[in-house]
Scaffold this motif. Structure first.
Motif, PDB file in Angstrom:
ATOM      1  N   THR A 214     -43.035  15.777  50.652  1.00 18.92           N
ATOM      2  CA  THR A 214     -41.579  15.582  50.624  1.00 18.92           C
ATOM      3  C   THR A 214     -41.228  14.812  49.352  1.00 18.92           C
ATOM      4  OG1 THR A 214     -41.713  13.509  51.873  1.00 18.92           O
ATOM      5  CG2 THR A 214     -41.388  15.548  53.145  1.00 18.92           C
TER       6      THR A 214
ATOM      7  N   PRO B  62     -33.747  16.467  52.675  1.00 22.92           N
ATOM      8  CA  PRO B  62     -35.152  16.463  52.261  1.00 22.92           C
ATOM      9  C   PRO B  62     -35.545  17.762  51.567  1.00 22.92           C
ATOM     10  CG  PRO B  62     -34.917  15.688  54.516  1.00 22.92           C
ATOM     11  CD  PRO B  62     -33.591  16.259  54.123  1.00 22.92           C
TER      12      PRO B  62
ATOM     13  N   LEU C 137     -38.743  19.968  50.838  1.00 21.61           N
ATOM     14  CA  LEU C 137     -40.082  20.139  51.413  1.00 21.61           C
ATOM     15  C   LEU C 137     -40.908  21.085  50.551  1.00 21.61           C
ATOM     16  CD1 LEU C 137     -38.859  20.792  55.082  1.00 21.61           C
ATOM     17  CD2 LEU C 137     -39.096  18.604  53.876  1.00 21.61           C
TER      18      LEU C 137
END
Length: 217
Positions: free
Chosen positions: A97, A108, A110
């Protein structure tokens, strides 16, 4: 005038019994002597065969007649060569992350890093069709990249030992709960306020050994 001799005195019954006993003992002795002559104690009953000439053949089979056991085959581990498919034994997958703490409104990003830990070049499918990103909190599943995936592709890559590769374009999570039934229309926002989440990634069937933890505010 002649006188008649006195009649012989009759012997007592004990005398007669002793005489009969002596006669009986004599007969028994004669019978025993005859038996001993016939039987000849100490000699064997019949001639014994000569041990050397009449010995029976050995019952022990010849060693050459015994079945030979098949040789024991010791399995050998297959030697890895360049171009073999990557496996969990020689590849590590790491969930990544861009941050560990996200303030309100931050989404976020990813991604994944894959490293060949073996000694030879191996090949795996690193395309989006072979990637699965999963976000959980505890045991509860909140989001999965394959729920509403669009146009997944396959991308075969060769991994050089010791050279990590990472996602070229991260996946942006909008902090909503996903399912295959929520691909159209608005989704429910996941809990925030410091809630902790874990990202897990699988690439071509190889799962990340550990998850990546992060927090949402």
């Amino acid at each position: 005038m002649s006188t008649n001799p006195a009649p012989a005195r009759r012997q007592s019954p004990q005398v007669y019994r002793r005489r009969r006993l002596l006669v009986l003992l004599g007969l028994v002795a004669v019978i025993i002597a005859i038996v001993l002559v016939i039987v000849r104690p100490g000699s064997s009953q019949g001639d014994e065969p000569d041990a050397a000439a009449g010995a029976a053949p050995s019952a022990t089979p010849d060693a050459s007649d015994e079945p030979t056991a098949p040789p024991t085959v010791i399995p050998t581990e297959a030697t890895e060569v360049d171009g073999d498919a990557c496996t969990a034994k020689n590849v590590t997958v790491e969930a990544v992350t861009d941050k560990t703490v996200y303030e309100a409104g931050e989404q976020p990003q990813l991604s994944v890093t894959i490293t060949n830990t073996g000694k030879n070049v191996c090949v795996l499918n690193a395309g989006t069709n072979a990637q699965v990103f999963t976000v959980k909190s505890g045991e509860e599943l909140y989001w999965q990249s394959t729920d509403c995936q669009v146009d997944p592709i396959d991308a075969e890559v060769s991994l050089t030992p010791g050279t990590p590769i990472s996602s070229s374009v991260p996946i942006v999570w909008d902090r909503t709960r996903s399912s295959a039934e929520t691909c159209e229309g608005p989704r429910e926002a996941v809990p925030a306020g410091g809630a902790s989440y874990h990202l897990e990634v699988t690439v071509d069937g190889i799962a990340s050994e550990t998850s990546k933890q992060f927090q949402l505010y």
